[in-house]
Design a protein around this motif. Structure first.
Motif, short mmCIF file in Angstrom:
data_model
loop_
_atom_site.label_atom_id
_atom_site.label_comp_id
_atom_site.label_asym_id
_atom_site.label_seq_id
_atom_site.Cartn_x
_atom_site.Cartn_y
_atom_site.Cartn_z
N TRP A 345 0.83 -1.21 0.00
CA TRP A 345 0.00 0.00 0.00
C TRP A 345 0.86 1.25 0.00
CZ3 TRP A 345 -0.48 4.35 2.87
CH2 TRP A 345 -1.64 5.11 2.72
N ALA A 346 1.90 1.25 0.85
CA ALA A 346 2.79 2.42 0.92
C ALA A 346 3.48 2.67 -0.42
CB ALA A 346 3.82 2.22 2.02
N GLY A 347 3.90 1.60 -1.08
CA GLY A 347 4.54 1.77 -2.38
C GLY A 347 3.59 2.32 -3.43
N LEU A 348 2.35 1.81 -3.44
CA LEU A 348 1.36 2.32 -4.39
C LEU A 348 1.04 3.78 -4.11
CD1 LEU A 348 -1.11 -0.71 -4.48
CD2 LEU A 348 0.44 -0.01 -6.30
N ALA A 349 0.93 4.13 -2.82
CA ALA A 349 0.60 5.51 -2.47
C ALA A 349 1.72 6.47 -2.87
CB ALA A 349 0.33 5.61 -0.96
N CYS A 350 2.95 6.09 -2.59
CA CYS A 350 4.07 6.99 -2.87
C CYS A 350 4.32 7.16 -4.36
CB CYS A 350 5.33 6.48 -2.18
SG CYS A 350 5.27 6.59 -0.38
N THR A 351 3.89 6.20 -5.17
CA THR A 351 4.07 6.32 -6.61
C THR A 351 2.81 6.81 -7.32
OG1 THR A 351 3.49 3.98 -6.88
CG2 THR A 351 5.84 4.53 -6.68
N CYS A 352 1.82 7.25 -6.55
CA CYS A 352 0.58 7.84 -7.07
C CYS A 352 -0.33 6.85 -7.79
CB CYS A 352 0.86 9.00 -8.03
SG CYS A 352 1.94 10.26 -7.37
N GLN A 353 -0.02 5.56 -7.76
CA GLN A 353 -0.82 4.62 -8.53
C GLN A 353 -2.23 4.49 -7.98
OE1 GLN A 353 1.16 0.89 -9.84
NE2 GLN A 353 2.94 1.68 -8.72
N MET A 354 -2.39 4.54 -6.65
CA MET A 354 -3.72 4.38 -6.07
C MET A 354 -4.63 5.54 -6.43
SD MET A 354 -2.88 2.87 -2.28
CE MET A 354 -4.61 2.78 -1.84
N CYS A 355 -4.06 6.72 -6.56
CA CYS A 355 -4.87 7.90 -6.79
C CYS A 355 -5.02 8.21 -8.28
CB CYS A 355 -4.26 9.10 -6.07
SG CYS A 355 -5.18 10.63 -6.27
N CYS A 356 -3.91 8.24 -8.99
CA CYS A 356 -3.90 8.82 -10.34
C CYS A 356 -3.93 7.79 -11.46
CB CYS A 356 -2.68 9.71 -10.50
SG CYS A 356 -2.57 11.02 -9.25
N ALA A 357 -3.55 6.54 -11.18
CA ALA A 357 -3.55 5.54 -12.24
C ALA A 357 -4.97 5.13 -12.59
CB ALA A 357 -2.74 4.32 -11.82
N GLY A 358 -5.16 4.68 -13.84
CA GLY A 358 -6.47 4.19 -14.22
C GLY A 358 -6.86 2.96 -13.43
N SER A 359 -5.87 2.11 -13.11
CA SER A 359 -6.14 0.92 -12.31
C SER A 359 -4.87 0.54 -11.57
CB SER A 359 -6.62 -0.24 -13.19
OG SER A 359 -5.58 -0.63 -14.09
N PHE A 360 -5.04 -0.23 -10.50
CA PHE A 360 -3.91 -0.77 -9.75
C PHE A 360 -4.38 -2.07 -9.11
CE2 PHE A 360 -6.38 1.69 -6.78
CZ PHE A 360 -6.34 0.95 -5.60
N HIS A 361 -3.45 -2.85 -8.58
CA HIS A 361 -3.80 -4.11 -7.96
C HIS A 361 -3.93 -3.92 -6.45
CE1 HIS A 361 -3.51 -6.61 -11.54
NE2 HIS A 361 -2.44 -5.90 -11.88
N ASP A 362 -5.03 -4.42 -5.91
CA ASP A 362 -5.30 -4.28 -4.49
C ASP A 362 -4.12 -4.80 -3.66
OD1 ASP A 362 -6.39 -5.45 -1.82
OD2 ASP A 362 -7.96 -4.07 -2.49
N PRO A 363 -3.65 -4.01 -2.67
CA PRO A 363 -2.47 -4.42 -1.90
C PRO A 363 -2.65 -5.75 -1.17
CG PRO A 363 -2.95 -2.11 -1.53
CD PRO A 363 -4.11 -2.68 -2.29
N TRP A 364 -3.89 -6.09 -0.80
CA TRP A 364 -4.12 -7.31 -0.02
C TRP A 364 -4.62 -8.47 -0.86
CZ3 TRP A 364 -4.77 -2.46 1.94
CH2 TRP A 364 -4.02 -2.17 3.09
N SER A 365 -5.60 -8.25 -1.73
CA SER A 365 -6.18 -9.36 -2.48
C SER A 365 -5.53 -9.57 -3.85
CB SER A 365 -7.68 -9.13 -2.69
OG SER A 365 -7.90 -8.05 -3.58
N GLY A 366 -4.85 -8.53 -4.37
CA GLY A 366 -4.25 -8.63 -5.69
C GLY A 366 -5.21 -8.37 -6.82
N GLN A 367 -6.49 -8.11 -6.50
CA GLN A 367 -7.47 -7.85 -7.56
C GLN A 367 -7.24 -6.48 -8.17
OE1 GLN A 367 -10.99 -8.49 -5.09
NE2 GLN A 367 -11.57 -10.15 -6.45
N GLU A 368 -7.61 -6.35 -9.44
CA GLU A 368 -7.46 -5.07 -10.12
C GLU A 368 -8.53 -4.10 -9.64
OE1 GLU A 368 -6.89 -3.26 -14.64
OE2 GLU A 368 -7.52 -5.33 -14.34
N ARG A 369 -8.10 -2.88 -9.33
CA ARG A 369 -9.01 -1.83 -8.85
C ARG A 369 -8.85 -0.59 -9.71
NH1 ARG A 369 -11.99 -5.23 -6.18
NH2 ARG A 369 -11.11 -6.00 -4.24
N GLU A 370 -9.86 0.24 -9.71
CA GLU A 370 -9.74 1.55 -10.35
C GLU A 370 -8.99 2.50 -9.44
OE1 GLU A 370 -13.77 2.76 -11.36
OE2 GLU A 370 -13.14 2.69 -13.44
#
Length: 408
Positions: A345-370
């Motif tokens: 989660w920290a890595g995704l947050a610091c690289t803006c993927q959770m906020c600005c990317a069209g999709s990312f993989h859930d930190p816990w389940s690995g499922q694709e999220r918007e």
């Protein structure tokens, strides 16, 4: 394995930006960022991992009751989650109370995972480190709470009682017996916002709103996780008490009505955002949990929730379609443990993927999220948004920029 569920940490109100006017969207983001920065300022960088959507409601309620002042906002520096933009953020006692409550309840969740030996927490060194983190969060939350006149012992006591109540619950146990600790914790947090805002007369109505909000948080979490808990053997209050979904929905609808009445009894300086979150968005959270809402802004196949499984089985045949050979079952999901998930989660947050990317993989389940900036669960924008509302008729912030100044 019959895991204890533990007290529910806030996370059910996820407003869609398509339904918020520009003013309310800026206010909501100000409180979300304010909670995050209050955690960092008082408790260090790592504490920011407990930032959550519903914790900020404590900050929203405090500000909604207080007189307007220049000190309620400050301009925060660039942040990766805001695409390195500055922004006005909430500051003051409301944000600090939200931080203290979030820390104590997150600490309880960590201890619950340690007790259940989830993921990497099966290893003694990792479990010991997690216990130290949880103990530090407990002390930090208690320290901030004491500075604000709020005794976090009521939260800790609720957490401790939850495990005992769950161990005794069985078929025929009233479901509200299981939700009581969560109700008590949220009632105390909501009521203290009235003290911080200098509106002691609001303590009673807001305690009632908080109690019912806690009930909804517990019930919706149970509804959303019921099938996954059955598959994994985890404890679920609906399954353990033999409560059907219809009864759970009735309890949720009663709680929604009670929250609305309690909010009407409280006096606010500017209650627009609090009203939208605790009246309109809370109702949509119930509809979402019971599968009664969808999102018109997502394409087919897109997940509907922030951190929940996509609805249905992708291998299931189309209703009414032709029969065919047996289809394979839904593949199992490999879930990360608490610590590993937090690191991702920290890595995704610091690289803006959770906020600005069209999709990312859930930190816990690995499922694709918007990405968070692309999420929506609002269905048809305004259709039905004021259903059953006896206010002025301009009650919803999605209606052409209305800031929802009504008191319905």
């Amino acid at each position: 394995m019959n895991d204890s569920r533990g007290i529910v940490v806030f996370g059910i109100v996820r407003p869609c930006t398509h339904r918020l006017s520009e003013g309310l969207k800026a206010e909501w983001m100000a409180h979300l960022c304010g909670l995050c920065l209050a955690l960092r300022a008082d408790h260090g960088q790592f504490a920011r991992v407990v930032t959550n959507y519903d914790g900020l409601i404590v900050s929203v309620l405090t500000e909604a009751q207080a007189e307007r002042s220049a000190g309620q906002r400050r301009t925060a520096g660039p942040c990766p989650l805001r695409s390195m933009r500055t922004a006005p953020v909430a500051r003051g006692e409301g944000a600090r109370l939200a931080a203290a409550v979030s820390l104590v309840l997150a600490s309880a969740k960590v201890r619950d995972h340690v007790a259940d030996r989830d993921g990497l927490l099966k290893r003694r060194p990792v479990a010991a480190a997690a216990r130290r983190v949880a103990a530090g969060w407990d002390r930090a939350g208690a320290r901030t709470g004491a500075e604000l006149g709020f005794d976090t012992a009521v939260l800790v006591d609720a957490v401790d009682r939850q495990t005992g109540i769950e161990s005794l619950a069985g078929p025929g146990t009233p479901l509200l017996t299981v939700t009581e600790p969560t109700e008590t914790a949220t009632a105390a947090a909501f009521a203290h916002t009235a003290v911080l805002a200098g509106r002691p007369e609001n303590a009673g109505p807001l305690a009632e709103a908080g109690r019912l909000f806690g009930r909804l948080a517990h019930l919706l979490d149970a509804v959303e996780d019921r099938e996954a808990d059955a598959a994994s053997g985890a404890w679920n209050p609906l399954t353990a008490t033999g409560t059907p979904l219809g009864e759970a929905r009735r309890l949720c609808d009663d709680a929604l009505h009670g929250v609305r009445l309690a909010m009407r009894d409280a006096e606010f300086t500017d209650g627009a955002l609090a009203h939208v979150l605790l009246v309109h968005e809370l109702r949509r959270s119930v509809d979402r949990a019971f599968g009664a809402s969808s999102c018109s802004h997502q394409g087919a196949g897109q997940p509907s929730g922030s951190f929940g499984p996509p609805p249905g089985n992708p291998y299931a045949p189309t209703p009414g379609g032709p029969s065919g050979p047996p289809l394979p079952p839904e593949p199992p999901r490999n879930r990360r443990g608490l610590i590993a998930g937090c690191l991702v989660w920290a890595g995704l947050a610091c690289t803006c993927q959770m906020c600005c990317a069209g999709s990312f993989h859930d930190p816990w389940s690995g499922q694709e999220r918007e990405g968070l900036c692309h999420k929506c669960d609002c269905g048809d924008w305004c259709e039905g948004c004021c259903e059953g509302c006896d206010c002025c008729g301009n009650c919803c912030s999605c209606c052409d920029g209305c800031d929802c100044g009504c008191d319905c």
